[in-house]
Design a protein around this motif. Sequence first.
Motif, PDB file in Angstrom:
ATOM      1  N   VAL A  46      70.304   8.256  -2.784  1.00 48.23           N
ATOM      2  CA  VAL A  46      70.277   7.564  -1.497  1.00 48.23           C
ATOM      3  C   VAL A  46      69.160   8.120  -0.617  1.00 48.23           C
ATOM      4  N   LEU A  47      68.996   9.434  -0.643  1.00 49.46           N
ATOM      5  CA  LEU A  47      67.946  10.056   0.162  1.00 49.46           C
ATOM      6  C   LEU A  47      66.554   9.575  -0.234  1.00 49.46           C
ATOM      7  N   ALA A  48      66.370   9.243  -1.504  1.00 45.72           N
ATOM      8  CA  ALA A  48      65.052   8.802  -1.966  1.00 45.72           C
ATOM      9  C   ALA A  48      64.577   7.569  -1.201  1.00 45.72           C
ATOM     10  N   ASN A  49      65.483   6.629  -0.947  1.00 45.01           N
ATOM     11  CA  ASN A  49      65.110   5.433  -0.192  1.00 45.01           C
ATOM     12  C   ASN A  49      64.732   5.784   1.241  1.00 45.01           C
ATOM     13  N   ILE A  50      65.497   6.704   1.845  1.00 43.78           N
ATOM     14  CA  ILE A  50      65.201   7.118   3.219  1.00 43.78           C
ATOM     15  C   ILE A  50      63.881   7.875   3.255  1.00 43.78           C
ATOM     16  N   ALA A  51      63.657   8.710   2.240  1.00 46.96           N
ATOM     17  CA  ALA A  51      62.413   9.480   2.182  1.00 46.96           C
ATOM     18  C   ALA A  51      61.200   8.567   2.049  1.00 46.96           C
TER      19      ALA A  51
END
Length: 400
Positions: free
Chosen positions: A315-320
């Motif tokens: 999930v963090l990858a999309n935010i990053a």
Amino acid sequence: MAHGGSLGELRAANLALVIAIIEQAGSLSRADLMRRTGLSRSTVSSLVVQLIEQGVLVERLDRGTPYKGRSGRPPILLELATLTGVVAGIDVGHRHVRVALARPDSTIVLERSVILDVDDSPRESMDRVATLLDELLAESGHQREDVRGSGLGIPGPVDSDGRMTSGILPTWRGLRPADELAERTGLVARVHNDAHLGARGELAYGAARGHRDVIYVKASTGVGAGLIVDGHLVTGTTGIAGELGHVQVDVNGVMCRCGSRGCLETEVSGPKLVALLQPAYDERLTVPRVLELAQAGDAGATRALNDFGRRIGRVLANIANMLNPEQVVVGGGFGSAPALQAGVRDALDRYAQPATAAAITVLGGALGERAEVMGAIAVALDPPDAPRSGRQVSRSPVAG
């Protein structure tokens, strides 16, 4: 230069800007303030006169050096007057209440926590906060009138009007924690959810200090995030930015306590971690015990934490990809586990854009369970109505 509505609001913002800049630099001349704020000579002079009359600024007896080695009389330097009183940092967690008093330089005076079922007892929890605060004030020799500001963290969404929202904490829904605190103590608090304050704590005093673009992840009873962009905490239009645990990861997943289906938090949480591992162990597991097992090299605990990290990191990858941060700081009840952090790192490398992933350092929080209360102190020390000046004031906490 700050921009605002009325002239009064603009002046208040500029006063706060001058205070924040001098607080960060230690001492500056009037010319320095002009260069750093972009304000005119007459405006800076007027602001400085007001702050000296109010006892906020003083002129140093010794003088500085001319700008860039120029000749001439050295300028008079301005610095903050020695401030008195304390600020209060309050962290209300799912199963605890923690209160700390700090001096204006962020030095901790006293700190205390108690175990409490907060989720089902909102008003009793605020009663306990008031009692703890009074005990600490009495022990430190201070009165309520000595409290210059307070920050309050709550383990659930708090909208921009200070009201608890969503069904995550149903017994708290609709309450205004700041009003509850003011009713009991007379103090006016700045309220954020716990992940936001964890981010502010790590930014001001911990692992993120000196950095400007950071995602803080709190992995505990649930999963939340605090987003730091250009040195500022991003709270969003309604104040609830960073609800990482309620990003949908399975459209056909189980119902979440927020009312949606298949949220990340239904797969990754402290209770979920214990429930996943318990059938394979003869002893009764808790989150701290799982962390101990992983630290000792237990394969099952290590694998579970690594898997949880991968799910968070996905999930963090999309935010990053959207924010391009320099750090991901992982804290909370089980975020400190190296296996979980390794899982986050692996997922970022796999799913984020290569250049984005390469720019990110993944590390554990430096403040541990105290990140939220230190964040509460940080917001309590913020200048009133501080403008978005592009500068982040950091202070170093000292045990005292």
